[in-house]
Design a protein around this motif. Structure first.
Motif, PDB file in Angstrom:
ATOM      1  N   MET A   1       0.851  -1.178   0.000  1.00 19.48           N
ATOM      2  CA  MET A   1       0.000   0.000   0.000  1.00 19.48           C
ATOM      3  C   MET A   1       0.894   1.237   0.000  1.00 19.48           C
ATOM      4  SD  MET A   1      -2.758   1.407   2.799  1.00 19.48           S
ATOM      5  CE  MET A   1      -3.193  -0.234   3.194  1.00 19.48           C
ATOM      6  N   TYR A   5      -2.018   7.000   1.984  1.00 18.95           N
ATOM      7  CA  TYR A   5      -3.187   6.799   2.834  1.00 18.95           C
ATOM      8  C   TYR A   5      -2.838   7.044   4.292  1.00 18.95           C
ATOM      9  CZ  TYR A   5      -5.544   4.876  -1.180  1.00 18.95           C
ATOM     10  OH  TYR A   5      -6.111   4.734  -2.422  1.00 18.95           O
ATOM     11  N   GLU A  68      -3.446  -3.496   5.400  1.00 20.17           N
ATOM     12  CA  GLU A  68      -3.299  -3.596   3.943  1.00 20.17           C
ATOM     13  C   GLU A  68      -4.206  -4.651   3.322  1.00 20.17           C
ATOM     14  OE1 GLU A  68       0.932  -4.796   3.743  1.00 20.17           O
ATOM     15  OE2 GLU A  68       1.305  -2.699   3.214  1.00 20.17           O
ATOM     16  N   ARG A  70      -7.053  -5.982   4.446  1.00 16.02           N
ATOM     17  CA  ARG A  70      -8.464  -5.572   4.522  1.00 16.02           C
ATOM     18  C   ARG A  70      -8.758  -4.487   3.490  1.00 16.02           C
ATOM     19  NH1 ARG A  70     -11.941  -6.391   8.716  1.00 16.02           N
ATOM     20  NH2 ARG A  70     -12.783  -4.300   8.448  1.00 16.02           N
ATOM     21  N   VAL A  71      -7.877  -3.498   3.422  1.00 18.67           N
ATOM     22  CA  VAL A  71      -8.079  -2.376   2.494  1.00 18.67           C
ATOM     23  C   VAL A  71      -8.052  -2.877   1.050  1.00 18.67           C
ATOM     24  CG1 VAL A  71      -7.070  -0.219   1.661  1.00 18.67           C
ATOM     25  CG2 VAL A  71      -7.263  -0.638   4.118  1.00 18.67           C
ATOM     26  N   LYS A  75     -12.262  -3.070   2.331  1.00 19.61           N
ATOM     27  CA  LYS A  75     -12.752  -2.851   3.693  1.00 19.61           C
ATOM     28  C   LYS A  75     -11.950  -1.746   4.359  1.00 19.61           C
ATOM     29  CE  LYS A  75     -13.996  -7.697   4.361  1.00 19.61           C
ATOM     30  NZ  LYS A  75     -13.768  -8.882   5.213  1.00 19.61           N
ATOM     31  N   LEU A  76     -12.499  -1.216   5.429  1.00 20.93           N
ATOM     32  CA  LEU A  76     -11.780  -0.223   6.243  1.00 20.93           C
ATOM     33  C   LEU A  76     -10.759  -0.924   7.131  1.00 20.93           C
ATOM     34  CD1 LEU A  76     -14.765   1.986   7.454  1.00 20.93           C
ATOM     35  CD2 LEU A  76     -12.964   2.650   5.844  1.00 20.93           C
ATOM     36  N   PRO A  77      -9.713  -0.218   7.558  1.00 14.89           N
ATOM     37  CA  PRO A  77      -8.842  -0.789   8.579  1.00 14.89           C
ATOM     38  C   PRO A  77      -9.691  -1.182   9.794  1.00 14.89           C
ATOM     39  CG  PRO A  77      -7.848   1.181   7.682  1.00 14.89           C
ATOM     40  CD  PRO A  77      -9.252   1.110   7.139  1.00 14.89           C
ATOM     41  N   PHE A  90     -10.411   6.831   7.611  1.00 13.82           N
ATOM     42  CA  PHE A  90      -9.353   6.347   6.740  1.00 13.82           C
ATOM     43  C   PHE A  90      -9.555   6.955   5.372  1.00 13.82           C
ATOM     44  CE2 PHE A  90      -8.128   3.257   3.444  1.00 13.82           C
ATOM     45  CZ  PHE A  90      -6.778   3.138   3.720  1.00 13.82           C
TER      46      PHE A  90
END
Length: 112
Positions: A1, A5, A68, A70-71, A75-77, A90
């Motif tokens: 990532m 971000y 990383e 999840r994203v 998805k959100l952290p 986020f």
């Protein structure tokens, strides 16, 4: 990532519930004493107005990778997803910096 971000915490609303810490520990499989995000408390102190102040601030550690995996799945952290006070956001650093400009009690974290 990419490091473009980040995580924005509006600590004016953090209640100190530790949900972010617990969710992170489970998500990353961290051992006792290890944290991807650690909650710090400042206070209590009495202000000149007579009111009391107690501030909580969740701080990502060097173990934080902004979830990383999840994203990457859209998805959100996990810390943001499980935040009971909805005080964590986020997004891109540019987006979050604009939001932070209007929130004097906020911190923007960008992992290395």
């Amino acid at each position: 990532m990419s490091s473009k971000y980040g995580l924005l915490v509006d600590y004016n609303w953090c209640t100190g519930c530790h949900s972010c810490e617990i969710a992170c520990k489970v998500e990353l499989g961290l051992a006792e004493g290890q944290y991807g995000i650690k909650l710090f408390a400042d206070g209590p102190r009495q202000l000149p107005s007579g009111r009391w102040e107690y501030t909580y601030l969740p701080v990502p550690t060097s173990l934080c990778n902004l979830c990383e995996d999840r994203v990457a799945m859209g998805k959100l952290p996990t810390c943001v997803h499980h935040c009971q006070a909805a005080c964590m956001s986020f997004g891109t650093v540019e987006e979050l910096a604009k939001v932070a400009a209007g929130k004097p009690k906020s911190s923007l974290f960008v992992p290395c």
